[in-house]
Motif scaffolding. Structure first.
Motif, PDB file in Angstrom:
ATOM      1  N   THR A  41      95.143  -0.217  16.637  1.00 13.74           N
ATOM      2  CA  THR A  41      95.023   0.314  17.770  1.00 13.74           C
ATOM      3  C   THR A  41      93.178   0.833  17.518  1.00 13.74           C
ATOM      4  OG1 THR A  41      95.312   2.740  16.859  1.00 13.74           O
ATOM      5  CG2 THR A  41      97.102   1.287  17.788  1.00 13.74           C
ATOM      6  N   THR A  42      92.754   1.403  18.764  1.00 14.79           N
ATOM      7  CA  THR A  42      91.373   1.664  18.853  1.00 14.79           C
ATOM      8  C   THR A  42      91.106   3.099  18.144  1.00 14.79           C
ATOM      9  OG1 THR A  42      91.798   2.609  20.928  1.00 14.79           O
ATOM     10  CG2 THR A  42      91.163   0.497  21.152  1.00 14.79           C
ATOM     11  N   GLY A  43      92.040   3.742  17.802  1.00 12.41           N
ATOM     12  CA  GLY A  43      91.967   5.030  17.591  1.00 12.41           C
ATOM     13  C   GLY A  43      91.788   5.893  18.816  1.00 12.41           C
ATOM     14  N   LYS A  44      91.589   7.277  18.616  1.00 13.33           N
ATOM     15  CA  LYS A  44      91.755   8.123  20.075  1.00 13.33           C
ATOM     16  C   LYS A  44      90.753   9.231  19.586  1.00 13.33           C
ATOM     17  CE  LYS A  44      95.417   9.853  22.607  1.00 13.33           C
ATOM     18  NZ  LYS A  44      96.735   9.997  22.897  1.00 13.33           N
ATOM     19  N   VAL A  45      89.894   9.496  20.741  1.00 13.36           N
ATOM     20  CA  VAL A  45      88.853  10.549  20.520  1.00 13.36           C
ATOM     21  C   VAL A  45      89.389  11.625  21.244  1.00 13.36           C
ATOM     22  CG1 VAL A  45      87.043   9.446  20.195  1.00 13.36           C
ATOM     23  CG2 VAL A  45      87.500   9.638  22.392  1.00 13.36           C
ATOM     24  N   THR A  46      90.472  11.746  22.478  1.00 13.16           N
ATOM     25  CA  THR A  46      90.966  12.978  22.898  1.00 13.16           C
ATOM     26  C   THR A  46      92.272  12.576  23.633  1.00 13.16           C
ATOM     27  OG1 THR A  46      90.543  14.133  25.294  1.00 13.16           O
ATOM     28  CG2 THR A  46      89.664  12.184  25.045  1.00 13.16           C
ATOM     29  N   ASP A  47      93.031  13.671  23.676  1.00 12.18           N
ATOM     30  CA  ASP A  47      94.818  13.628  24.209  1.00 12.18           C
ATOM     31  C   ASP A  47      94.709  13.008  25.724  1.00 12.18           C
ATOM     32  OD1 ASP A  47      95.603  14.186  21.816  1.00 12.18           O
ATOM     33  OD2 ASP A  47      96.592  15.993  22.284  1.00 12.18           O
ATOM     34  N   SER A  48      93.413  13.039  26.321  1.00  8.07           N
ATOM     35  CA  SER A  48      93.531  12.611  27.680  1.00  8.07           C
ATOM     36  C   SER A  48      93.446  11.356  27.943  1.00  8.07           C
ATOM     37  CB  SER A  48      92.627  13.386  28.492  1.00  8.07           C
ATOM     38  OG  SER A  48      91.410  13.236  28.129  1.00  8.07           O
ATOM     39  N   MET A  49      92.967  10.450  26.775  1.00  8.13           N
ATOM     40  CA  MET A  49      92.793   9.046  26.827  1.00  8.13           C
ATOM     41  C   MET A  49      93.918   8.300  26.320  1.00  8.13           C
ATOM     42  SD  MET A  49      88.685   8.902  26.399  1.00  8.13           S
ATOM     43  CE  MET A  49      88.299   7.098  26.484  1.00  8.13           C
ATOM     44  N   TYR A  50      94.257   7.054  26.513  1.00  6.70           N
ATOM     45  CA  TYR A  50      95.211   6.526  25.733  1.00  6.70           C
ATOM     46  C   TYR A  50      94.230   5.696  24.812  1.00  6.70           C
ATOM     47  CZ  TYR A  50      98.382   6.003  29.952  1.00  6.70           C
ATOM     48  OH  TYR A  50      99.285   6.550  30.877  1.00  6.70           O
TER      49      TYR A  50
END
Lengths: 376, 376
Positions: A41-50
């Motif tokens: 996966t891409t990793g995630k920087v904020t909970d509001s993004m997939y």
């Protein structure tokens, strides 16, 4: 040394549309999806993004995005359809439970057939057949302008949800002869909604026959394209959810969105006059500050009649590092003073060389974040 | 809803060069300078930046910035001279005690005379007279290429400090005849330093005669211009402080800075091989992710041989909102994994349409902030 303390409250639905500045202390620990380790996966920087899915080290781009009928979409319409559909999807497929994938099921060639007119050669066309008429109110207009698929996967990478956006014309622009003058067929809101809902059911029927989609939850959003010369994208006016293999949307949810460009021109009526006035004050203040400032414009977004965010673009001839620094600070001060409180703001400061700086306020935040693009 | 907690530690000297993302909870309370209320300022977003002065609602632009000899500066050199001089100034004129003003004392026409060659018509020229020679090692080169003034004011708006940056050529590019081929006179580091120091004293002598400048503290920074085809700016190699009306700099502080562009080309030697390798890993990882990614380049900045920051530019053909969102998250993950820790990072993601997103890590921070430029 000085220390600032900041709480970033991630308000998922509004933050995304406005573009989001997000912060996190540790990338690896932020993913709340317990993914089986084979999935990249891409990793995630904020909970509001997939979090996005990667396949064999590569990102799979969309099969349907940007496809259109003969008439082209504005870049605004392409972006608004995408980000608006993603926001609708979040209600059904929470970002902490699903991974995101660009639409892969409806293939490019297939979508092109769906977008075209019905004809002997193209029985899949969702737009009506050409009746041979040339007059605006006698011809069959193209009702459907864009189609977009977005996929939502479970932690194991299986397709568990899908969203389909249908971009509907309020005006169909056409030429009576090749390279001829442009004429317009206007389409009423009632007709646009009726056509969109019928097409949604047709699309659902077709999707249900595809492998693996017989029971998948499918969200359909109906989007009203902006007029051709608009400086802001269109808006969603309805969405519905099809569950358990249903081939119809039985219950449509009405959406009351509006976009407006500031400054208002040609006696256009403000959605909310006090917002328009606030922008005028801000613009005036900023323009007296710097000589040779060439323009200040804004896109305002309304949900149910209430201002939900603004994107502001400031164009300047200046590009000195220190001038941009001073200007950036001044813009933050002026935005705080003149623009409506409690809405996300996204202000970019551009010169002929491109974006020089950015000033933003996230949803639910009082403070501003700024960034001046530097160079060594 | 999720909550993040973040401490932004403002490390003044490094943060600015890297471009800074800064946050604050209340604009009006952030100014630590007790300004007399008649003075209009820009407001302040972070302690590491100077608050700018506004005069009669207007920002006063620089008289000297961007001025040059016949040969033009690269945009990198203009920016590096500005931001580097500002960083040197912060040591002498702390941002919490001084306001910033673009240089107003040396007028444009005056600076143009100073930059030109000595001649019968221009006795003020700081560059040597033309000796008529055309050969690279026989002619008198232009040693001084740029001059920049920055002003620092007290809370009452009075000029209390000044910084002068002298941009010195390591190569003087010239033509033997108008529109002719370009030739180069190389200037040794020793000669560049000697000329710069002599010119600093001449400039100080002239400034001390100006009204109000007889006792003002004046900082002079000597800057080495980058080669003409460089993709990064030059560096400062010395600075000195003149106090109490002195017309000479008696003690020069040596500065050991270096800039390097990644990827390295033409067997260029890395300032630090492990930094170059880290960038190569990052670039490789990012380029496999997206098809059609056209380029990943970086400017690396070194202080005393140690990496002090990187500006990375990623160019992509993609511009879909959701693609950019996924890409932005992936870049933050890859930067965290592959790039050196504990340095400020400034990554911009651009398409043909301009900057689409930004990923940054501030000095002293472990977390990344991201921004995707949105549109309604």
């Amino acid at each position: 040394m000085a220390k600032y303390k900041l709480w970033v409250v991630a308000a998922a639905t509004v933050l995304l549309l406005a573009g989001c500045t997000s912060l996190q202390s540790n990338l690896s620990s932020s993913s709340s999806i317990k993914s089986t380790k084979k999935l990249q996966t891409t990793g995630k920087v904020t909970d509001s993004m997939y979090e996005g899915v990667i396949d064999n080290n590569q990102y799979k781009t969309s099969q349907t995005r940007g496809l259109t009928t003969q008439q082209s979409n504005t870049a605004f319409d392409v972006k608004s359809l995408e980000s608006g559909l993603l926001n609708i999807s979040k209600k059904q497929f929470p970002t902490d439970k699903y991974l995101y994938q660009e639409g892969q099921t409806i293939k490019t060639a297939e979508a092109q057939k769906w977008l075209a007119r019905q004809s002997k050669d193209n029985t899949l066309g969702l737009n009506p057949e050409d009746n041979g008429e040339k007059e605006p109110d006698k011809r069959n207009p193209l009702y459907l302008q864009q189609i977009l698929e977005q996929d939502f996967l479970g932690a194991d990478g299986a397709l568990e949800g899908m969203s389909i956006g249908l971009g509907m014309n309020q005006v169909d622009y056409y030429a009576k002869e090749q390279y001829g003058a442009t004429f317009e067929t206007k389409i009423s809101s009632a007709m646009m909604a009726q056509q969109g809902k019928q097409m949604a059911n047709k699309v659902l029927t077709r999707l249900r026959q595809k492998k693996g989609l017989s029971k998948t939850t499918i969200v359909v959003g109906l989007y009203k394209q902006a007029p051709k010369d608009s400086l802001v994208g269109g808006t969603f006016f309805a969405y519905g959810v099809s569950k358990n293999g249903s081939t119809t949307i039985d219950s449509w949810h009405k959406m009351n969105q509006a976009n407006q460009v500031f400054p208002l021109v040609n006696d256009e009526k403000a959605v909310n006059q006090s917002d328009a006035d606030a922008f005028t004050s801000f613009k005036g203040q900023v323009q007296t500050f710097f000589p040779n400032l060439s323009g200040v414009t804004a896109q305002a977004h309304y949900e149910d009649g209430v201002l939900a965010g603004m994107n502001i673009t400031v164009n300047t001839q200046f590009y000195s590092e220190t001038e941009i620094m001073s200007f950036t600070q001044y813009i933050a001060t002026a935005a705080d003073k003149y623009l409506p409180q409690n809405i996300p703001l996204d202000i970019s400061i551009s010169s002929a060389e491109g974006v020089q700086a950015y000033v933003g306020r996230a949803a639910g935040s009082k403070g501003f974040s700024t960034h001046v693009f530097g160079s060594y």
